[in-house]
Design an enzyme around this catalytic site. Structure first.
Site, mmCIF file in Angstrom:
data_model
loop_
_atom_site.group_PDB
_atom_site.id
_atom_site.type_symbol
_atom_site.label_atom_id
_atom_site.label_comp_id
_atom_site.label_asym_id
_atom_site.label_seq_id
_atom_site.Cartn_x
_atom_site.Cartn_y
_atom_site.Cartn_z
ATOM 1 N N GLY A 135 28.061 -29.575 82.905
ATOM 2 C CA GLY A 135 28.138 -30.207 84.066
ATOM 3 C C GLY A 135 28.179 -31.824 83.635
ATOM 4 N N GLY A 192 25.662 -26.678 92.041
ATOM 5 C CA GLY A 192 26.253 -27.056 90.906
ATOM 6 C C GLY A 192 26.520 -26.395 89.669
ATOM 7 C CG HIS A 193 23.224 -24.161 87.769
ATOM 8 N ND1 HIS A 193 22.039 -24.498 88.817
ATOM 9 C CD2 HIS A 193 22.676 -24.868 86.933
ATOM 10 C CE1 HIS A 193 21.003 -25.103 88.139
ATOM 11 N NE2 HIS A 193 21.652 -25.363 86.753
ATOM 12 C CG LEU A 241 20.949 -19.911 88.564
ATOM 13 C CD1 LEU A 241 22.055 -18.999 88.592
ATOM 14 C CD2 LEU A 241 21.588 -21.247 87.510
HETATM 15 P P1 AMP Z 1 20.312 -26.846 83.718
HETATM 16 O O1 AMP Z 1 20.156 -25.405 84.386
HETATM 17 O O2 AMP Z 1 19.692 -28.189 84.400
HETATM 18 O O3 AMP Z 1 19.973 -26.956 82.375
HETATM 19 O O4 AMP Z 1 21.767 -27.102 83.976
HETATM 20 C C1 AMP Z 1 22.830 -26.057 83.464
HETATM 21 C C2 AMP Z 1 24.112 -26.793 83.424
HETATM 22 O O5 AMP Z 1 24.465 -27.085 84.992
HETATM 23 C C3 AMP Z 1 24.331 -28.036 82.728
HETATM 24 O O6 AMP Z 1 25.682 -27.956 82.050
HETATM 25 C C4 AMP Z 1 24.305 -29.063 83.840
HETATM 26 O O7 AMP Z 1 25.031 -30.248 83.400
HETATM 27 C C5 AMP Z 1 24.992 -28.102 84.942
HETATM 28 N N1 AMP Z 1 24.670 -29.008 86.325
HETATM 29 C C6 AMP Z 1 23.329 -29.299 86.508
HETATM 30 N N2 AMP Z 1 23.458 -29.820 87.745
HETATM 31 C C7 AMP Z 1 24.581 -29.932 88.258
HETATM 32 C C8 AMP Z 1 25.370 -30.388 89.238
HETATM 33 N N3 AMP Z 1 24.666 -30.946 90.384
HETATM 34 N N4 AMP Z 1 26.675 -30.723 89.209
HETATM 35 C C9 AMP Z 1 27.410 -29.903 88.097
HETATM 36 N N5 AMP Z 1 26.856 -29.470 87.049
HETATM 37 C C10 AMP Z 1 25.354 -29.430 87.079
#
Ligand code: AMP
Length: 282
Positions: free
Chosen positions: A147, A36-37, A33
Site C-alpha cells: 500500500g 485498504g488491505h 484487516l
Molecule cells: P499492515 O497490515 O498495516 O502491515 O499493512 C499490510 C499492507 O496493507 C501494507 O502494504 C500496507 O501499506 C497496506 N495498507 C495498510 N493500510 C492501507 C490503506 N489504508 N490503503 C491501502 N493499503 C493499505
C-alpha cells in the site's frame, strides 16, 4: 480457502501451482484487516491466478514493545473477509516458523532510512526487510502487493528487490480512506472516539499544505503553520511533517512544481501513532 502454517506445507501447493502454470501473488499483512488491505487483495485477484495473503504480526519491526503487545488481532473476522474475497491461501505462520532463531543478518537501507519512519523508528526497516525477504523466499510470489499508505516502506522494498536481484514484481496500491478522509489503518481500532475525531488533523494538514504549496506559499511558512495547527489539537502530538522526493525520501527546502514531491506526516493521537502521506506532484 486453504490455511497454511509452514513453508513445507506451502511448498506442496507451490509445486502444484508451478506444474499447472499458475501465477502466484502475495499480499503481506499483519492482520486486523480493513478495506485498504482488501483493495490489495482485489488488485492481486486481477493480476495473478493464485492469491496468498499472509497474516503475521512481525515482532522485529516494532521498535516499541507496547505497540507490539497491543497490536489489534481480529483473526476470525479477517478470515471471513478473505473468504468473501475468494482468496486462495492464507499463510498464518507462528513465530518459530518465521524466526526459528534470532536473525544475525541485519539490513541497513542507508540514506533511504535516515529520514521519516526510519529516523523515528530505529530498526523498523531492518525488521521489515527481514520479514519481507523471508515471506518472498517462502511463498516465492511472482508479484507482491503493498500500500501507498506506507510510502517509505514501498521505497525500502523496491530497493531490497533491486539490491538483492529478487525475482518479484511489486505493485503499489493507492491509500484507502474512511469517508471523512482518515487513512484506514489497523491502529485506528485503538483510537478513543475523541482521538478518532482529532485524528482528522492528519489528512486536513496534508490537503491544506498541498493547496498552499500549489498556490505558491513558501514551504517553511507552510510547515510552520501546520506545526501550529497541530498545537491547537489537544490529543495530537506531531512527530514530523515533511516535503520529500517520493523515491529518495530526501527532504526539500522548498517546493518545486517541476519535481516529484509528496507530503508525509506522523503524529500520535494519545498513545497511537498514525502516519499518512499525499502526493503533490506524482
Ligand atoms: P499492515 O497490515 O498495516 O502491515 O499493512 C499490510 C499492507 O496493507 C501494507 O502494504 C500496507 O501499506 C497496506 N495498507 C495498510 N493500510 C492501507 C490503506 N489504508 N490503503 C491501502 N493499503 C493499505
Amino acid at each position: 480457502m486453504h490455511l497454511v502454517h509452514t513453508g513445507a506445507n506451502w511448498r506442496n501447493y507451490w509445486l502444484e501451482s508451478l506444474k499447472n502454470g499458475k501465477s502466484i501473488g502475495l499480499v503481506p499483512t499483519m492482520g486486523a484487516l480493513h478495506e485498504g488491505h482488501l483493495d490489495l487483495v482485489r488488485k492481486a485477484k486481477q493480476e495473478v491466478d493464485i492469491v496468498v495473503v499472509s497474516i503475521f504480526v512481525n515482532p522485529t519491526q516494532f521498535n516499541n514493545q507496547e505497540d507490539f503487545n497491543n497490536y489489534p488481532s481480529t483473526i476470525d473476522e479477517d478470515l471471513d473477509k478473505l473468504r468473501n474475497e475468494q482468496v486462495d491461501f492464507v499463510f498464518l505462520p507462528d513465530l518459530d516458523t518465521v524466526y526459528p532463531e534470532k536473525p544475525q543478518l541485519s539490513i541497513n537501507f542507508g540514506e533511504l532510512e535516515a529520514v521519516l519512519e526510519g529516523a523515528f523508528r530505529p530498526g523498523h526497516f531492518n525488521g521489515v526487510g527481514i520479514v519481507v525477504s523471508k515471506l518472498f523466499n517462502i511463498i516465492k510470489p511472482e508479484k507482491a502487493f503493498f500500500g501507498q499508505k506506507d510510502l517509505q516502506q514501498t521505497g525500502i522494498i523496491k530497493r531490497l528487490v533491486k539490491d538483492l536481484s529478487m525475482d518479484v514484481a511489486l505493485i503499489i496500491v493507492p491509500t484507502r480512506r474512511e469517508e471523512d478522509g482518515l487513512a484506514m489503518s489497523s491502529r485506528n481500532l485503538r483510537l478513543s472516539p475523541d482521538e478518532r475525531a482529532q485524528a482528522l488533523i492528519l489528512i486536513h494538514s496534508l490537503t491544506k499544505a498541498k493547496q498552499e504549496l500549489l498556490a505558491g506559499k513558501p514551504w517553511f511558512e507552510v510547515q510552520n503553520q501546520i506545526t501550529r495547527d497541530f498545537e491547537d489539537v489537544p490529543l495530537a502530538d506531531l512527530e514530523y511533517f515533511e516535503l520529500i522526493h517520493p523515491d529518495s525520501f530526501i527532504g526539500y527546502v522548498d517546493f518545486d512544481p517541476n519535481q516529484k514531491s509528496s507530503l508525509c506526516v506522523a503524529a500520535y493521537l494519545g498513545k497511537i501513532r498514525l502516519i499518512d502521506n499525499l502526493p503533490i506532484i506524482p
